[in-house]
Write an enzyme that holds these catalytic residues in place. Structure first.
Site, PDB file in Angstrom:
ATOM      1  N   ALA A   1      -6.555  -8.549  -8.520  1.00 48.53           N
ATOM      2  CA  ALA A   1      -7.721  -9.334  -8.113  1.00 48.53           C
ATOM      3  C   ALA A   1      -8.071 -10.399  -9.150  1.00 48.53           C
ATOM      4  O   ALA A   1      -8.501 -11.497  -8.801  1.00 48.53           O
ATOM      5  CB  ALA A   1      -8.915  -8.414  -7.877  1.00 48.53           C
TER       6      ALA A   1
ATOM      7  N   HIS B   1      -4.028   5.881   3.248  1.00 44.21           N
ATOM      8  CA  HIS B   1      -4.726   4.656   2.873  1.00 44.21           C
ATOM      9  C   HIS B   1      -4.113   3.427   3.532  1.00 44.21           C
ATOM     10  O   HIS B   1      -4.826   2.575   4.087  1.00 44.21           O
ATOM     11  CB  HIS B   1      -4.709   4.512   1.351  1.00 44.21           C
ATOM     12  CG  HIS B   1      -5.593   3.443   0.814  1.00 44.21           C
ATOM     13  ND1 HIS B   1      -5.198   2.121   0.717  1.00 44.21           N
ATOM     14  CD2 HIS B   1      -6.871   3.486   0.344  1.00 44.21           C
ATOM     15  CE1 HIS B   1      -6.178   1.403   0.199  1.00 44.21           C
ATOM     16  NE2 HIS B   1      -7.211   2.209  -0.038  1.00 44.21           N
TER      17      HIS B   1
ATOM     18  N   ASP C   1       0.841  -1.199   0.000  1.00 43.21           N
ATOM     19  CA  ASP C   1       0.000   0.000   0.000  1.00 43.21           C
ATOM     20  C   ASP C   1       0.880   1.253   0.000  1.00 43.21           C
ATOM     21  O   ASP C   1       1.981   1.228  -0.541  1.00 43.21           O
ATOM     22  CB  ASP C   1      -0.946  -0.031   1.213  1.00 43.21           C
ATOM     23  CG  ASP C   1      -2.316   0.556   0.889  1.00 43.21           C
ATOM     24  OD1 ASP C   1      -2.388   1.773   0.629  1.00 43.21           O
ATOM     25  OD2 ASP C   1      -3.304  -0.195   0.909  1.00 43.21           O
TER      26      ASP C   1
ATOM     27  N   VAL D   1      -5.314 -15.492  -6.700  1.00 45.53           N
ATOM     28  CA  VAL D   1      -5.606 -14.383  -5.789  1.00 45.53           C
ATOM     29  C   VAL D   1      -7.071 -14.458  -5.373  1.00 45.53           C
ATOM     30  O   VAL D   1      -7.952 -14.691  -6.207  1.00 45.53           O
ATOM     31  CB  VAL D   1      -5.319 -13.024  -6.456  1.00 45.53           C
ATOM     32  CG1 VAL D   1      -5.754 -11.870  -5.566  1.00 45.53           C
ATOM     33  CG2 VAL D   1      -3.835 -12.900  -6.786  1.00 45.53           C
TER      34      VAL D   1
ATOM     35  N   SER E   1     -11.450  -1.831  -0.881  1.00 49.57           N
ATOM     36  CA  SER E   1     -10.192  -1.808  -0.121  1.00 49.57           C
ATOM     37  C   SER E   1     -10.430  -2.263   1.311  1.00 49.57           C
ATOM     38  O   SER E   1      -9.695  -3.100   1.848  1.00 49.57           O
ATOM     39  CB  SER E   1      -9.599  -0.393  -0.120  1.00 49.57           C
ATOM     40  OG  SER E   1      -9.082  -0.045  -1.371  1.00 49.57           O
TER      41      SER E   1
END
Length: 425
Positions: free
Chosen positions: A207, A99, A62, A212, A260
């Site tokens: 994703a 974030h 991140d 994943v 998120s």
């Protein structure tokens, strides 16, 4: 009376001995009243008596994490910066919100501070990997490999970017390679499904990458968040609408929304499972997650909430059959099988090549033999007997067309011959 005193004394001693054993359960304060997912997951009543995530490292790819906040004190390990190459990830460079800090707090915040924020897995350690919010495939692959190299059992990627249309499975090749490497090192990778489901709804990586766990978002009523991505790669869902957190400045940001947050909470849930079942592989943990979900939306799998909401109550206690479906790893196995086929040479081309090589060798030997014969015979053919001294040499006859006699051959095609034939390949 003495017997009653002895019983009472024994009871008091028992309470004294038991009291320290109960202390760890009260070590953490109550969650902030906005954290409605504590009730949804049964965190305090059903989960924490079994596990709080101890012994598990969660890698957070991140914007970095503000490790100086009291809610995250002694939780954040030294990590890395895969963009600037300077720093250990324990500074959040997102000036808008922070974030990375917000995602870390959803997973592992310790309570206290001005917000009193509490993560669902306060026993884990956070490994911050700062990519500055940049989602190039090279940076993402580097970050995933770093997480796997440093022992992360869970990798959280609460980010995503549109993949190229030419990328197989909407996953860049270098990112897919990194995912395979991390899974083979026993890491579970979770990523946000995307936040443009009610707009352009483009497939997003990581994703979409096979291997994943893509996470969609729902609200406190169990309804899919309106902007969660609508894609067939969505595997599960978690709370993501009406979910706030603390930012990089330590302030509480109320009632945010996004996949998120859903990916972060799902990562915390998987960390709790990995702590509860330390001997289960990443493949087995993902199988456990999907086998114990609570169905949301239309019956069965859908493109917003996947197979359903992650359910910690069931996941931490259920017996999951060894042959239970595992669609996330089924997709990965298909990729690995295709690569094995591509890397294994076909038997037919090899046999054909050997046959061709043998024919060429035979032809060369024949040509060589002919050449040797010609070289041996040709000089003998040129030796002509001399005429007797008393007889003049004869003139060539009309049928004598040796190279030394007769008129020269025409230099080009004659009118009757026509043009030379066309060559075809």
């Amino acid at each position: 009376m003495r017997q009653l005193i002895r019983v009472a004394t024994a009871a008091m001693v028992g309470l004294i001995l038991v009291a320290p054993m109960a202390a760890p359960a009260a070590a953490f304060p109550a969650p902030n009243q906005e954290e409605w997912w504590f009730d949804t997951f049964g965190i305090e009543s059903d989960v924490w008596p079994l596990t709080r995530g101890d012994g598990v490292t969660v890698a957070l790819i991140d914007t970095g994490v503000n490790a100086s906040l009291p809610e995250l004190a002694e939780v954040v390990l030294p990590g890395t910066d895969v963009v600037g190459g300077v720093g250990d990830g324990r500074t959040d460079t997102d000036t808008h919100l922070g974030h990375g800090t917000a995602m870390a707090a959803l997973i592992a915040a310790q309570g206290g501070g001005s917000a009193g924020w509490l993560g669902i897995a306060p026993g884990v350690k956070i490994l911050p990997i700062r990519n500055g919010g940049h989602m190039t495939s090279e940076i993402e692959a580097t970050a995933i490999r770093y997480a796997a190299d440093h022992g992360a059992k869970v990798i959280n990627i609460s980010q995503g970017d549109a993949a190229g249309l030419s990328d197989p499975n909407h996953c860049p090749a270098e990112v897919q390679d990194a995912v395979i490497d991390a899974v083979q090192r026993d890491a579970v990778i979770l990523a946000s499904a995307g936040n443009s489901g009610d707009q352009h709804n483009d497939p997003e990586y990581p994703a979409a990458c096979p291997g994943v766990v893509a996470v969609g978002a729902y609200d406190h009523l169990g309804n899919a968040w309106q902007s969660t991505q609508r894609q067939d790669y969505v595997a599960i869902s978690a709370p993501g609408a009406g979910v706030g957190s603390i930012g990089g400045d330590g302030w509480l940001y109320h009632y945010g929304a996004g996949t998120s947050q859903a990916a972060a909470l799902a990562s915390g849930a998987v960390a709790l499972m990995r702590s509860r079942f330390p001997n289960e592989s990443a493949r087995r943990i993902v199988q456990r997650v999907i086998a114990t979900v609570t169905d949301l939306g239309p019956p069965g799998k859908d493109d917003q909430t996947g197979y359903g909401s992650i359910s910690l109550r069931k996941a931490l206690t259920a017996t999951v059959p060894a042959d239970a479906p595992n669609p996330v790893f089924d997709r990965l196995d298909q990729v690995l099988a295709a690569r094995r086929v591509q890397s294994t040479p076909s038997a037919t081309p090899v046999a054909s090549a050997e046959k061709t090589s043998s024919k060429v060798l035979r032809d060369l030997l024949i040509v060589g033999a002919i050449f040797i014969v010609v070289c041996a015979v040709y000089p003998l053919a040129r030796i002509r007997p001399r005429p007797p001294a008393d007889r003049p040499p004869t003139s060539p006859g009309p049928d004598d067309r040796s190279p030394q006699h007769g008129p020269p051959p025409p230099s080009g095609p004659t009118r009757d011959q026509g043009p030379p034939p066309e060559r075809r390949w």
